[in-house]
Design a protein around this motif. Structure first.
Motif, PDB file in Angstrom:
ATOM      1  N   ALA A  24       7.217  -0.645   7.105  1.00  0.00           N
ATOM      2  CA  ALA A  24       7.025  -2.061   6.770  1.00  0.00           C
ATOM      3  C   ALA A  24       8.363  -2.779   6.642  1.00  0.00           C
ATOM      4  CB  ALA A  24       6.236  -2.186   5.467  1.00  0.00           C
ATOM      5  N   LEU A  25       9.355  -2.100   6.065  1.00  0.00           N
ATOM      6  CA  LEU A  25      10.680  -2.707   5.913  1.00  0.00           C
ATOM      7  C   LEU A  25      11.290  -3.025   7.276  1.00  0.00           C
ATOM      8  CD1 LEU A  25      12.239  -0.550   3.057  1.00  0.00           C
ATOM      9  CD2 LEU A  25      11.496  -2.916   2.923  1.00  0.00           C
ATOM     10  N   VAL A  26      11.252  -2.045   8.174  1.00  0.00           N
ATOM     11  CA  VAL A  26      11.866  -2.234   9.493  1.00  0.00           C
ATOM     12  C   VAL A  26      11.120  -3.296  10.288  1.00  0.00           C
ATOM     13  CG1 VAL A  26      12.392  -1.131  11.693  1.00  0.00           C
ATOM     14  CG2 VAL A  26      12.785   0.109   9.559  1.00  0.00           C
ATOM     15  N   SER A  27       9.790  -3.184  10.353  1.00  0.00           N
ATOM     16  CA  SER A  27       9.016  -4.153  11.127  1.00  0.00           C
ATOM     17  C   SER A  27       9.122  -5.546  10.517  1.00  0.00           C
ATOM     18  CB  SER A  27       7.550  -3.718  11.203  1.00  0.00           C
ATOM     19  OG  SER A  27       6.980  -3.644   9.910  1.00  0.00           O
ATOM     20  N   GLY A  28       9.147  -5.615   9.178  1.00  0.00           N
ATOM     21  CA  GLY A  28       9.272  -6.914   8.527  1.00  0.00           C
ATOM     22  C   GLY A  28      10.582  -7.604   8.850  1.00  0.00           C
TER      23      GLY A  28
ATOM     24  N   GLY B  99       0.814  -1.213   0.000  1.00  0.00           N
ATOM     25  CA  GLY B  99       0.000   0.000   0.000  1.00  0.00           C
ATOM     26  C   GLY B  99       0.846   1.260   0.000  1.00  0.00           C
ATOM     27  N   GLY B 100       1.952   1.224   0.728  1.00  0.00           N
ATOM     28  CA  GLY B 100       2.847   2.385   0.752  1.00  0.00           C
ATOM     29  C   GLY B 100       3.462   2.661  -0.601  1.00  0.00           C
ATOM     30  N   VAL B 101       3.866   1.585  -1.310  1.00  0.00           N
ATOM     31  CA  VAL B 101       4.411   1.762  -2.656  1.00  0.00           C
ATOM     32  C   VAL B 101       3.375   2.401  -3.569  1.00  0.00           C
ATOM     33  CG1 VAL B 101       5.209   0.541  -4.716  1.00  0.00           C
ATOM     34  CG2 VAL B 101       6.109  -0.084  -2.494  1.00  0.00           C
ATOM     35  N   ALA B 102       2.120   1.962  -3.452  1.00  0.00           N
ATOM     36  CA  ALA B 102       1.059   2.539  -4.279  1.00  0.00           C
ATOM     37  C   ALA B 102       0.915   4.037  -4.019  1.00  0.00           C
ATOM     38  CB  ALA B 102      -0.265   1.822  -4.002  1.00  0.00           C
TER      39      ALA B 102
ATOM     40  N   ILE C 107       3.790  10.211   2.905  1.00  0.00           N
ATOM     41  CA  ILE C 107       3.106   9.259   3.777  1.00  0.00           C
ATOM     42  C   ILE C 107       3.381   7.832   3.303  1.00  0.00           C
ATOM     43  CG2 ILE C 107       0.834   8.434   4.532  1.00  0.00           C
ATOM     44  CD1 ILE C 107      -0.126  11.338   4.353  1.00  0.00           C
ATOM     45  N   GLY C 108       3.278   7.623   1.980  1.00  0.00           N
ATOM     46  CA  GLY C 108       3.543   6.295   1.432  1.00  0.00           C
ATOM     47  C   GLY C 108       4.955   5.831   1.720  1.00  0.00           C
ATOM     48  N   MET C 109       5.925   6.732   1.597  1.00  0.00           N
ATOM     49  CA  MET C 109       7.318   6.369   1.859  1.00  0.00           C
ATOM     50  C   MET C 109       7.505   5.996   3.325  1.00  0.00           C
ATOM     51  SD  MET C 109      10.691   8.455   0.648  1.00  0.00           S
ATOM     52  CE  MET C 109       9.959   8.519  -0.984  1.00  0.00           C
ATOM     53  N   THR C 110       6.834   6.711   4.215  1.00  0.00           N
ATOM     54  CA  THR C 110       6.906   6.390   5.638  1.00  0.00           C
ATOM     55  C   THR C 110       6.345   4.996   5.906  1.00  0.00           C
ATOM     56  OG1 THR C 110       6.680   8.730   6.206  1.00  0.00           O
ATOM     57  CG2 THR C 110       6.232   7.127   7.946  1.00  0.00           C
ATOM     58  N   LEU C 111       5.220   4.671   5.254  1.00  0.00           N
ATOM     59  CA  LEU C 111       4.631   3.346   5.412  1.00  0.00           C
ATOM     60  C   LEU C 111       5.571   2.255   4.912  1.00  0.00           C
ATOM     61  CD1 LEU C 111       0.928   4.014   4.321  1.00  0.00           C
ATOM     62  CD2 LEU C 111       1.773   3.580   6.628  1.00  0.00           C
TER      63      LEU C 111
END
Length: 301
Positions: A274-278, A127-130, A266-270
């Motif tokens: 996601a990268l860090v939490s993943g 979703g963030g990439v979108a 906002i998308g970049m933050t998401l």
């Protein structure tokens, strides 16, 4: 080498791939995407094999061909077809679903358990990439969407098989990457001349662009990428791949003068979240010490 170092080195690969769009649009001759793919893969692959001084043996001839076709040879034509029929943002947004594909394939083929937090990170990342790459004027094309999905699915299958088959004993990561780059490049060689014809005139800027794609975006990136796939849980590099459209967007805003909206921020933050939490949720849990384990190990020796 600890896990954090492996993650950071693996992340350099999609970051390098994120420069491809800028290099292509600013330096390379238009209308020759297959040539770019060929020059990105085949020379780098041959150099890697020369450095690694190793050729496949036995079943690894077929395995290397299969991986090279999936990761390089099939991916590039599908990527270029999608790029021709879709705006770059739409193609990148489709690529953002790759972690979800990897989760499903990893569960089916590698029997890796799908953790809810990992699935959530993959969904949020897509979703963030979108948000980062899609604009209100984005145009959709059925063939382009299918090509983009085919490309990310091919590389997802390639990642799963790379993880499943591992790397032959005694073969370094450079030679291993060279096998795949060469196999993919040999597939692209006839396609390039059949579809695009004779190469165009190459000036200094184009030569620099092809050199960048072949070294940093080819040999360097794929060596780190395949090495990371083998050392990390398969979803970890799958999430790291989301860095590619993020880097492309940042370069477009800072170098090419493209607009950067609050929604993209906002998308970049998401994506970064996601990268860090993943990466955190895919860390292997430490094995608790068992009293007497050391003594048992000594006895067994």
């Amino acid at each position: 080498m600890n896990r954090l170092t492996t993650v950071l080195l693996t992340a350099l690969a999609p970051m390098a791939w994120g420069t491809t769009y800028l290099v292509t649009t600013e330096l390379l001759p238009a209308g020759h995407p297959l040539l770019a793919g060929l020059l990105r893969s085949l020379p780098a692959g041959l150099v890697a094999i020369a450095i690694g001084r190793s050729l496949p043996r036995g079943s690894w001839w077929l395995k290397s061909l299969t991986l090279g076709v999936l990761n390089i040879g099939a991916f590039f034509p599908l990527l270029f077809l999608a790029a021709e029929r879709l705006p770059g943002g739409v193609a990148a947004a489709v690529a953002g679903v790759q972690p979800l594909i990897i989760l499903a394939l990893g569960s089916l083929v590698l029997h890796e358990r799908i953790r809810p937090l990992t699935a959530a990170a993959a969904t949020v990342g897509a979703g963030g990439v979108a948000l980062v790459v899609l604009g209100p004027a984005a145009e959709l094309d059925a063939i382009g969407i299918l090509a983009a999905l085919g490309g990310v699915t091919a590389t997802a299958v390639g990642m799963i098989l790379t993880k499943r088959w591992g790397r032959p004993e005694g073969v370094g990561p450079i030679a291993y990457a060279g096998w795949q780059l060469t196999a993919g490049g040999l597939l692209l060689l006839p396609l390039t001349f059949l579809i695009e014809g004779a190469p165009p005139q190459i000036d200094g800027g184009a030569a620099l662009g092809y050199l960048w794609l072949g070294t940093v975006g080819g040999l360097f990136a794929y060596t780190l990428w395949f090495r990371g796939i083998q050392r990390l849980p398969v979803i970890a590099p799958g999430l790291l791949a989301l860095l590619s459209p993020v880097v492309a967007t940042i370069l477009g805003a800072t170098v090419a003068g493209e607009s950067f909206t609050p929604l993209q921020a906002i998308g970049m933050t998401l994506v970064l979240g996601a990268l860090v939490s993943g990466q955190l949720v895919t860390r292997p849990k430490p094995v608790p010490a068992v009293p007497g384990a050391a003594e048992t190990a000594l006895v067994r020796r």
